[in-house]
Design a protein around this motif. Sequence first.
Motif, PDB file in Angstrom:
ATOM      1  N   GLY A 202     -26.785 -17.549  65.755  1.00 59.54           N
ATOM      2  CA  GLY A 202     -25.877 -17.293  64.652  1.00 59.54           C
ATOM      3  C   GLY A 202     -24.688 -18.226  64.789  1.00 59.54           C
ATOM      4  N   SER A 214     -24.230 -19.087  59.491  1.00 57.79           N
ATOM      5  CA  SER A 214     -25.590 -19.533  59.246  1.00 57.79           C
ATOM      6  C   SER A 214     -26.479 -19.293  60.457  1.00 57.79           C
ATOM      7  CB  SER A 214     -25.615 -21.035  58.903  1.00 57.79           C
ATOM      8  OG  SER A 214     -24.876 -21.321  57.737  1.00 57.79           O
ATOM      9  N   THR A 242     -30.914 -21.336  57.194  1.00 54.73           N
ATOM     10  CA  THR A 242     -30.285 -20.709  56.031  1.00 54.73           C
ATOM     11  C   THR A 242     -29.291 -21.711  55.447  1.00 54.73           C
ATOM     12  OG1 THR A 242     -28.559 -19.678  57.415  1.00 54.73           O
ATOM     13  CG2 THR A 242     -30.510 -18.348  56.906  1.00 54.73           C
ATOM     14  N   THR A 246     -25.404 -19.080  52.187  1.00 57.05           N
ATOM     15  CA  THR A 246     -25.894 -17.773  52.613  1.00 57.05           C
ATOM     16  C   THR A 246     -25.146 -17.327  53.858  1.00 57.05           C
ATOM     17  OG1 THR A 246     -28.110 -18.217  51.739  1.00 57.05           O
ATOM     18  CG2 THR A 246     -27.916 -16.476  53.384  1.00 57.05           C
ATOM     19  N   ALA A 248     -25.084 -15.236  57.024  1.00 54.05           N
ATOM     20  CA  ALA A 248     -26.110 -14.598  57.844  1.00 54.05           C
ATOM     21  C   ALA A 248     -25.727 -14.665  59.317  1.00 54.05           C
ATOM     22  CB  ALA A 248     -27.469 -15.264  57.624  1.00 54.05           C
ATOM     23  N   VAL A 262     -32.426 -10.867  60.092  1.00 51.08           N
ATOM     24  CA  VAL A 262     -31.024 -11.271  60.047  1.00 51.08           C
ATOM     25  C   VAL A 262     -30.187 -10.197  59.383  1.00 51.08           C
ATOM     26  CG1 VAL A 262     -31.645 -13.718  59.903  1.00 51.08           C
ATOM     27  CG2 VAL A 262     -31.178 -12.439  57.801  1.00 51.08           C
ATOM     28  N   SER A 263     -28.886 -10.245  59.669  1.00 49.85           N
ATOM     29  CA  SER A 263     -27.889  -9.508  58.898  1.00 49.85           C
ATOM     30  C   SER A 263     -27.302 -10.463  57.869  1.00 49.85           C
ATOM     31  CB  SER A 263     -26.768  -8.995  59.804  1.00 49.85           C
ATOM     32  OG  SER A 263     -27.277  -8.190  60.853  1.00 49.85           O
ATOM     33  N   THR A 264     -27.081  -9.981  56.666  1.00 46.53           N
ATOM     34  CA  THR A 264     -26.526 -10.838  55.625  1.00 46.53           C
ATOM     35  C   THR A 264     -25.589 -10.022  54.746  1.00 46.53           C
ATOM     36  OG1 THR A 264     -27.073 -12.425  53.863  1.00 46.53           O
ATOM     37  CG2 THR A 264     -28.445 -10.459  54.010  1.00 46.53           C
ATOM     38  N   TRP A 265     -24.711 -10.692  54.040  1.00 45.33           N
ATOM     39  CA  TRP A 265     -23.715 -10.011  53.225  1.00 45.33           C
ATOM     40  C   TRP A 265     -23.150 -10.993  52.213  1.00 45.33           C
ATOM     41  CZ3 TRP A 265     -23.278 -11.840  58.064  1.00 45.33           C
ATOM     42  CH2 TRP A 265     -22.232 -12.735  58.344  1.00 45.33           C
ATOM     43  N   LEU A 276     -36.228 -13.365  57.194  1.00 44.08           N
ATOM     44  CA  LEU A 276     -36.293 -14.761  56.775  1.00 44.08           C
ATOM     45  C   LEU A 276     -37.625 -15.347  57.224  1.00 44.08           C
ATOM     46  CD1 LEU A 276     -34.767 -17.368  55.734  1.00 44.08           C
ATOM     47  CD2 LEU A 276     -34.129 -17.715  58.128  1.00 44.08           C
ATOM     48  N   LEU A 283     -35.746 -15.177  51.945  1.00 46.68           N
ATOM     49  CA  LEU A 283     -35.090 -14.068  52.614  1.00 46.68           C
ATOM     50  C   LEU A 283     -35.370 -12.802  51.827  1.00 46.68           C
ATOM     51  CD1 LEU A 283     -33.213 -12.940  54.786  1.00 46.68           C
ATOM     52  CD2 LEU A 283     -31.260 -13.606  53.360  1.00 46.68           C
TER      53      LEU A 283
END
Length: 350
Positions: A202, A214, A242, A246, A248, A262-265, A276, A283
């Motif tokens: 990350g 990313s 990514t 994005t 992530a 992954v964690s994403t927001w 992913l 994703l």
Amino acid sequence: MVRRFTVPGIDEVASRLPVDRFKPSVTFPIRRPPGVSSKLPPWFFREIAYFSYAIPTTGPVDGETTAQEDIFTVSVLTGTVRRITDDRSLAEMKSDRDPAWSPTHTSLAIHTATGGEESRIAVIDRATGAVLQNLVPGHSPEWLDDDTILYLGIVEPGTEDARADVFCVDTATVTVTRITDVGLGGSIGSISWHPSAGLAVGYTEEAGPSPRYSIAVIPAAAVGMARSTGSPVVRAGFTFVTSAETLAATPDWSPSGDRIAVSTWTDGGPGRVGILTIATSSLDLVAGPGPAEPTLRDFGPVFSRDGRLLAFTRGEEDEWSEIWLHTIASGHHRQLTDDGRSRFKGSLDW
């Protein structure tokens, strides 16, 4: 009219079992309920390791009046929680975090710190929590092989250029080797290792008007070269999987090495978790909480050992969270822990 139905997955079956018939001291094999396959997947009898702290807003929680951070495990089959480290009686703050199962599943690498001390990598016994090895300063450990632990170490600490890079330590000789060199402006916040797919990181750049969060991948061969030569992989050797747009973090490789959880927001939105697919860069998000609590955050997904399930946490950021299971094929969700929103949980490892 076509009638459609789905066969319940093994975690759906598990969620319906009368778990009170299973005792912590039971030895396998156990009697399986009628209709449950004898070929149960390996994750079924696993424990998920995590760190947790209490939130004693109205009184003691499990005898705790402070937010000491300890290591726990929870049985995927029964939901039974087991405490591995216990710092409830300490007068000063102690933090045990980020457990990582050893390849033999007999011990855990963690990072630990007391008071204002710098965190250190340690190896603890899975049964007693006793410290087997006290290694080097660092955090966020990840086993590379039976004798080597990857971790994050701070470069140029105490300066404006402080940043985290990946290092590894040989547990027999305590020899440290630097694996990455992100350079000024970058930092690494989380890692996941796969022996053939490589090192997923990350990556963050927080300076400027548009911070970047990313996921990047470093080939396994490049990691091996860094170990053998002592020359770390620079940022140009990272392959970003990514886009810069994005957001992530917290990568976790699938067992097959073709997907990363992954964690994403989004800015101002609650966190979600997803999968992913490396080959297509697609994703796929896991369904979030229902409309009754749309602001709850999902975070930190990890694959089961057969790649069929994800475990992740759901809750209020920095307040409380519970562990959930998600069956990838069917989309079924199951809440695994329930502490009445009195504890925060994080850094799962299956």
